[in-house]
Design a protein around this motif. Sequence first.
Motif, PDB file in Angstrom:
ATOM      1  N   SER A   1       0.811  -1.225   0.000  1.00 30.88           N
ATOM      2  CA  SER A   1       0.000   0.000   0.000  1.00 30.88           C
ATOM      3  C   SER A   1       0.839   1.267   0.000  1.00 30.88           C
ATOM      4  N   LEU A   2       2.067   1.214   0.556  1.00 34.58           N
ATOM      5  CA  LEU A   2       2.899   2.417   0.660  1.00 34.58           C
ATOM      6  C   LEU A   2       4.006   2.485  -0.388  1.00 34.58           C
ATOM      7  N   LYS A   3       4.075   1.506  -1.281  1.00 29.21           N
ATOM      8  CA  LYS A   3       5.203   1.470  -2.217  1.00 29.21           C
ATOM      9  C   LYS A   3       5.189   2.643  -3.194  1.00 29.21           C
ATOM     10  N   GLY A   4       4.030   3.286  -3.359  1.00 28.17           N
ATOM     11  CA  GLY A   4       3.957   4.422  -4.266  1.00 28.17           C
ATOM     12  C   GLY A   4       4.471   5.720  -3.671  1.00 28.17           C
ATOM     13  N   ILE A   5       4.798   5.725  -2.379  1.00 27.32           N
ATOM     14  CA  ILE A   5       5.311   6.938  -1.728  1.00 27.32           C
ATOM     15  C   ILE A   5       6.830   6.837  -1.636  1.00 27.32           C
ATOM     16  N   PRO A   6       7.554   7.723  -2.314  1.00 29.45           N
ATOM     17  CA  PRO A   6       9.018   7.657  -2.286  1.00 29.45           C
ATOM     18  C   PRO A   6       9.559   7.690  -0.855  1.00 29.45           C
ATOM     19  N   GLY A   7      10.417   6.725  -0.533  1.00 33.23           N
ATOM     20  CA  GLY A   7      11.058   6.688   0.771  1.00 33.23           C
ATOM     21  C   GLY A   7      10.264   5.999   1.851  1.00 33.23           C
ATOM     22  N   ALA A   8       9.007   5.636   1.588  1.00 32.76           N
ATOM     23  CA  ALA A   8       8.153   5.082   2.644  1.00 32.76           C
ATOM     24  C   ALA A   8       8.647   3.728   3.130  1.00 32.76           C
ATOM     25  N   LEU A   9       9.035   2.855   2.213  1.00 27.55           N
ATOM     26  CA  LEU A   9       9.464   1.516   2.628  1.00 27.55           C
ATOM     27  C   LEU A   9      10.774   1.586   3.410  1.00 27.55           C
ATOM     28  N   GLY A  10      11.670   2.465   2.998  1.00 24.27           N
ATOM     29  CA  GLY A  10      12.899   2.647   3.760  1.00 24.27           C
ATOM     30  C   GLY A  10      12.623   3.216   5.140  1.00 24.27           C
ATOM     31  N   THR A  11      11.616   4.084   5.239  1.00 25.12           N
ATOM     32  CA  THR A  11      11.232   4.661   6.524  1.00 25.12           C
ATOM     33  C   THR A  11      10.690   3.589   7.459  1.00 25.12           C
ATOM     34  N   LEU A  12       9.875   2.681   6.929  1.00 29.24           N
ATOM     35  CA  LEU A  12       9.368   1.573   7.749  1.00 29.24           C
ATOM     36  C   LEU A  12      10.529   0.767   8.320  1.00 29.24           C
ATOM     37  N   GLU A  13      11.524   0.479   7.469  1.00 29.96           N
ATOM     38  CA  GLU A  13      12.690  -0.297   7.928  1.00 29.96           C
ATOM     39  C   GLU A  13      13.454   0.464   8.997  1.00 29.96           C
ATOM     40  N   ALA A  14      13.636   1.777   8.783  1.00 28.43           N
ATOM     41  CA  ALA A  14      14.383   2.579   9.757  1.00 28.43           C
ATOM     42  C   ALA A  14      13.671   2.648  11.099  1.00 28.43           C
ATOM     43  N   LEU A  15      12.356   2.604  11.071  1.00 29.64           N
ATOM     44  CA  LEU A  15      11.574   2.688  12.302  1.00 29.64           C
ATOM     45  C   LEU A  15      11.249   1.311  12.887  1.00 29.64           C
ATOM     46  N   ALA A  16      11.776   0.265  12.263  1.00 29.59           N
ATOM     47  CA  ALA A  16      11.533  -1.114  12.714  1.00 29.59           C
ATOM     48  C   ALA A  16      10.049  -1.462  12.721  1.00 29.59           C
ATOM     49  N   ILE A  17       9.333  -0.957  11.712  1.00 33.26           N
ATOM     50  CA  ILE A  17       7.923  -1.298  11.533  1.00 33.26           C
ATOM     51  C   ILE A  17       7.850  -2.387  10.463  1.00 33.26           C
ATOM     52  N   ASP A  18       7.332  -3.523  10.816  1.00 36.76           N
ATOM     53  CA  ASP A  18       7.260  -4.666   9.917  1.00 36.76           C
ATOM     54  C   ASP A  18       6.401  -4.315   8.693  1.00 36.76           C
ATOM     55  N   PRO A  19       6.970  -4.350   7.481  1.00 38.78           N
ATOM     56  CA  PRO A  19       6.211  -3.993   6.284  1.00 38.78           C
ATOM     57  C   PRO A  19       5.104  -4.986   5.939  1.00 38.78           C
ATOM     58  N   GLN A  20       5.080  -6.113   6.645  1.00 38.15           N
ATOM     59  CA  GLN A  20       4.010  -7.084   6.413  1.00 38.15           C
ATOM     60  C   GLN A  20       2.761  -6.777   7.260  1.00 38.15           C
ATOM     61  N   ARG A  21       2.857  -5.787   8.110  1.00 35.98           N
ATOM     62  CA  ARG A  21       1.680  -5.381   8.875  1.00 35.98           C
ATOM     63  C   ARG A  21       0.685  -4.658   7.971  1.00 35.98           C
ATOM     64  N   ARG A  22      -0.565  -4.580   8.442  1.00 37.10           N
ATOM     65  CA  ARG A  22      -1.603  -3.849   7.724  1.00 37.10           C
ATOM     66  C   ARG A  22      -1.889  -2.542   8.447  1.00 37.10           C
ATOM     67  N   ALA A  23      -2.493  -1.612   7.725  1.00 39.75           N
ATOM     68  CA  ALA A  23      -2.666  -0.249   8.234  1.00 39.75           C
ATOM     69  C   ALA A  23      -3.392  -0.210   9.568  1.00 39.75           C
ATOM     70  N   GLU A  24      -4.443  -1.028   9.729  1.00 36.84           N
ATOM     71  CA  GLU A  24      -5.256  -0.923  10.945  1.00 36.84           C
ATOM     72  C   GLU A  24      -4.522  -1.378  12.195  1.00 36.84           C
ATOM     73  N   THR A  25      -3.316  -1.984  12.039  1.00 38.37           N
ATOM     74  CA  THR A  25      -2.554  -2.428  13.214  1.00 38.37           C
ATOM     75  C   THR A  25      -1.597  -1.353  13.724  1.00 38.37           C
ATOM     76  N   LEU A  26      -1.350  -0.319  12.925  1.00 35.92           N
ATOM     77  CA  LEU A  26      -0.414   0.721  13.348  1.00 35.92           C
ATOM     78  C   LEU A  26      -1.091   1.702  14.290  1.00 35.92           C
ATOM     79  N   SER A  27      -0.376   2.105  15.319  1.00 36.15           N
ATOM     80  CA  SER A  27      -0.891   3.112  16.242  1.00 36.15           C
ATOM     81  C   SER A  27      -0.795   4.494  15.603  1.00 36.15           C
ATOM     82  N   VAL A  28      -1.473   5.456  16.209  1.00 37.42           N
ATOM     83  CA  VAL A  28      -1.373   6.840  15.742  1.00 37.42           C
ATOM     84  C   VAL A  28       0.075   7.305  15.820  1.00 37.42           C
ATOM     85  N   ALA A  29       0.762   6.951  16.911  1.00 44.36           N
ATOM     86  CA  ALA A  29       2.155   7.357  17.089  1.00 44.36           C
ATOM     87  C   ALA A  29       3.045   6.802  15.984  1.00 44.36           C
TER      88      ALA A  29
END
Length: 272
Positions: free
Chosen positions: A234-262
């Motif tokens: 879902s985020l692959k169309g945003i430049p830098g988004a996938l690298g940001t997930l990796e930098a923040l240790a957010i598993d890219p296999q998660r779905r949007a509704e599992t992420l907190s507001v923070a």
Amino acid sequence: MADLPPLREVIARHGLSASKALGQNFLLDAQLLDRITAVPGDLHDRAVLEIGPGPGGLTRALLKAGARVTAIEMDRRCLPALAELEIAFPGRLRVIEGDAMKLDHDAIMGEPYAAVANLPYNVGTALFTGWLSAEEWPPRWTSLTLMFQQEVAQRIVAQPGTDAYGRLAVLTQWRSTARLAMKVHRSAFTPSPKVMSAIVHLEPAAMPDGVSPRVLERVTEAAFGQRRKMLRQSLKGIPGALGTLEALAIDPQRRAETLSVAEFVAVARELS
């Protein structure tokens, strides 16, 4: 207030009826209206902005509570009924004819204000997101006490992991503390809508540094636009988004509704 005619009489005398095109549903129950005006706390001598007052049911309750009310109404049919309230409460009510979607509320009010409104269903969410999406923060409004369809109200206060959790919840809870203050049965309205309603009360919170509302909106739009897909899709169309997930240790296999507001805010901060 004792000298004012019953609201039903005012509506009949002016030949008013709720306009479906304008998303109108009139509230006539005085006790219910008093309960709504109690939600934001003591309104004595406070500046209050009301959107879409219609024949003035909520306006009466706000004036009774001691507020100084500015009401924006685009339905010309309702202006004579509101003019009667202006006469009954000299210096306490200002009625502005116009489209609230096109007006600068802060400029109109000129001071900190509380917004209290039975929002027209057809523009309620757009007005709400406009209040929350301003670049400048903290806002001029000190609280929002707003009537929505119950489904929309539940989306505003939804928590991660629930079906109602989405873009509206993230935007709201990033910048404010929000609670569902009370539910309102559809039978309370004239005419009765097909859905239940609810009052949501918000107060602004401190804005995290370095986060653009536009970037957060773009991230949540992409994530929840394909909410059943993993973030890596879902985020692959945003430049830098996938690298940001990796930098923040957010598993890219998660779905949007599992992420907190923070977590959404952290992603937006990195991309900002």
